[in-house]
Design an enzyme around this catalytic site. Structure first.
Site, short mmCIF file in Angstrom:
data_model
loop_
_atom_site.label_atom_id
_atom_site.label_comp_id
_atom_site.label_asym_id
_atom_site.label_seq_id
_atom_site.Cartn_x
_atom_site.Cartn_y
_atom_site.Cartn_z
N LYS A 77 0.81 -1.15 0.12
CA LYS A 77 -0.08 0.01 0.07
C LYS A 77 0.83 1.30 0.03
O LYS A 77 2.03 1.41 0.80
CB LYS A 77 -0.99 0.11 1.31
CG LYS A 77 -1.96 1.09 1.28
CD LYS A 77 -2.88 0.86 2.37
CE LYS A 77 -3.99 2.27 2.37
NZ LYS A 77 -4.87 2.01 3.64
N SER A 152 -10.01 2.36 2.95
CA SER A 152 -9.01 2.91 1.86
C SER A 152 -8.05 2.04 1.02
O SER A 152 -7.44 2.35 0.13
CB SER A 152 -8.13 4.07 2.54
OG SER A 152 -7.21 3.45 3.41
N SER A 176 -10.58 -0.01 6.73
CA SER A 176 -9.65 0.32 5.51
C SER A 176 -9.15 -0.86 4.93
O SER A 176 -8.41 -1.01 3.96
CB SER A 176 -8.75 1.36 5.65
OG SER A 176 -9.50 2.35 5.51
#
Lengths: 486, 95
Positions: A77, A152, A176
């Site tokens: 990420k 997210s 998330s």
């Protein structure tokens, strides 16, 4: 093909010499090249570095020094700082930021010999539940390209769901990891607060943020957790507690397991088709010998309002470092220092990030601090105490991860409050600091449904065990979105 | 709770974020909606509850006050918008 195998399977193949890390890495890089145009799950692909890491991993395996993750490709990420590689956090503000250092999670995965394919797309500064707030454009859900992948960690979820990477890292401040895992048919784990180091993980809300793995199976999440978890001196909230071997506990029986079902997670607002999948999954646990106990988390209904004070307050403070002085975006020709701050931040941040900074600034400003921030912290304790009482009766808590399956792109992007409510079942877990998972539990309207598992503090092993037991009896987690099988 | 345009401008100033005049009404509306959501907190009495700052009520660890980092100024400044002689440059502050 390689991309339909799990990390555990690929690891065995590497150790047996049936494939090399360079071959695997090239395979996934080729897939990213040919398929990521459809879903936009990567911000940066680190091809050259990945192949160099793969070559080193092959040498390490040949020398007999490999560990379980050595040579296995994964996606990172873009919230994690990676030395010499753009670490944008999905923001224009950090578009030019090549981090001068590695996050602890990054260096731990490097030490294990895992091969980073690239950095995945995400909601800007991890603020969002749909991946539509990224400066680099929205990510599409591989199960239906008109729908959001969740957020997210939506890039990580979409990349793994589309088999562009066998696993990925994620972070979870209010859901998330779990919500995108649910919307993309993945297994994702948010560990106990303090279990995984936050050093070098660009901060959103420091008392809630936690990193964790996203993969197709609980077994693979365990492999990643073995490398990611542990005390870190560089993170002042890291917890100094021994890390168990997460793979060792996977095969325990769930007979006699006490599962708590909070009535608040099955009320109004839950899509009946999602509820049905969750009910079927819970009955399956019953058939496996688990005991079902009805419980109540009476204050959990307030977790969304509490979160939207605590998280913005912390983000308004954390993001004050993005000021155009030491790194990141700076406006052209500032006329004075205040102009430099205001325009650099006005230009560098997207709308949702600004909105949250403004809410947080307001909640912390003179005259409002007690009514908002202190009040929220008091309610946070009540929400947390509800869980403490529940865990006196039960071993794990289960319910839906998200009230709905993936929604259409654009459906909620103009209405922040309706977007916030999509995290209604996940947020309380962050407020309490507990570990939580989402695992694939069926389909509603041909879109994936996630089952959420919540454990007591530091009981990641138990969660992984409970998830693994279910995955031995079901094949939801093996389903692949059409167009991405080959 | 609703915010008007003047309040939004004041908060934006406190946060040092420039917002275009045309966007102010939109922010006022969405921020007001968020505050309406947040106002649900008032429904529960919390008079005798201790505020919770950390999930496990842990306090920050202290360490000995010794140098643990090496000097990496050049590397850190390599990502800065503007530097000179090892200093970060900003517009002149004091006349």
């Amino acid at each position: 093909m390689y991309h339909n195998k799990t990390l555990a399977e690929l690891s065995a193949m590497l150790q047996a010499g049936e494939v090399t890390s360079v071959e695997l890495t090239q395979h996934f890089l080729d897939r990213i090249k040919s398929k990521d145009g459809d879903i936009n799950s990567f911000i940066t692909v680190t091809e050259e570095q990945a192949l160099a890491q793969a070559k080193a991993a092959d040498e390490r395996i040949a020398a007999g020094n490999g560990v379980a993750l050595t040579g296995l490709p994964f996606a990172q990420k873009d919230i994690f700082c990676t030395q010499g590689v753009r670490s944008s956090c999905g923001s224009k503000m950090l578009d030019n930021f090549n981090s001068p250092y590695d996050a602890t999670v990054v260096s731990k995965l490097k030490q294990a010999g895992a091969v980073m394919l690239g950095k995945t797309n995400m909601d800007e500064f991890a603020m969002g539940s749909s991946n539509e707030t990224s400066f680099y454009g929205a990510v599409k859900n591989p199960w239906d390209l008109k729908k959001v992948p969740g957020g997210s960690s939506g890039g990580s979820a979409a990349a793994v769901a589309a088999r562009l990477a066998p696993a990925a890292t994620g972070t979870d401040t209010g859901g998330s990891i779990r919500q995108p895992a649910s919307l993309c048919n993945l297994t994702g784990l948010k560990p106990t607060y303090g279990r995984v180091s936050r050093y070098g993980m660009i901060a959103f809300a420091s008392s809630l943020d936690q990193a964790g793995p996203m993969a197709r199976t609980a077994e693979d999440c365990a492999l990643l957790m073995n490398a990611m978890a542990g005390f870190d001196e560089k993170d002042s909230t890291s917890i100094d507690k021994e890390v168990p071997d997460y793979s060792a506990g996977l095969n325990q029986s769930v007979k006699g397991l006490k599962i708590g079902l909070p009535k608040e997670f099955f009320g109004e607002g839950l899509d009946p088709k999602v509820a049905e999948c969750v009910d079927v999954a819970i009955r399956q646990y019953q058939d496996m010998g688990a005991e079902i106990i009805d419980i109540s988390l009476p204050n959990s209904g307030l977790s969304v309002p509490v979160y939207y004070v605590v998280a913005p307050a912390e983000c308004s403070s954390n993001l004050s470092r993005m000021d155009g002085v030491r790194f990141g975006h700076r406006c052209d020709e500032p006329k004075d220092l205040e102009d430099l701050y205001k325009r650099s931040r006005g230009e560098g941040f997207g709308e949702e990030v600004k909105r949250r900074i403004l809410i947080g600034t307001y909640a912390l400003s003179a005259g409002y601090y007690d009514a908002y921030y202190i009040k929220a912290q008091k309610l946070r304790r009540l929400i947390s105490d509800d869980f403490k009482q529940a865990f006196e009766q039960v071993d794990v808590i289960m319910g839906p991860t998200s009230p709905n399956v993936a929604f259409n792109m654009g459906e909620k992007s103009d209405d922040p409050v309706s977007m916030y409510l999509s995290d209604i079942y996940t947020i309380a877990v962050n407020l309490a600091g507990l570990p939580g998972m989402s695992i694939p539990a069926g389909f509603a309207d041909e879109m994936p449904v996630g089952l959420q598992l919540i454990g007591n503090y530091f009981e990641e092993s138990r969660l992984l065990n409970v998830a693994h037991a279910y995955q031995q009896q079901t094949d939801w987690h093996q389903r692949c979105p059409s167009g991405f099988e080959d | 709770m609703s915010l008007d345009a003047e309040q939004v401008k004041k908060i934006a100033h406190l946060a040092r974020i420039e917002i275009n005049e045309a966007d102010i009404p939109g922010y006022a509306a969405t921020l007001s909606n968020i505050l309406d959501l947040v106002d649900q907190m008032a429904a529960v009495n919390t008079d005798d509850v201790e505020p919770m700052a950390h999930p496990m009520d842990a306090s920050q660890r202290l360490r000995a006050d010794v140098v643990t980092e090496t000097n990496q100024r050049e590397q850190f400044q390599s990502v800065a918008p503007k530097t000179e002689d090892g200093l970060y440059l900003v517009p002149q502050v004091i006349e």
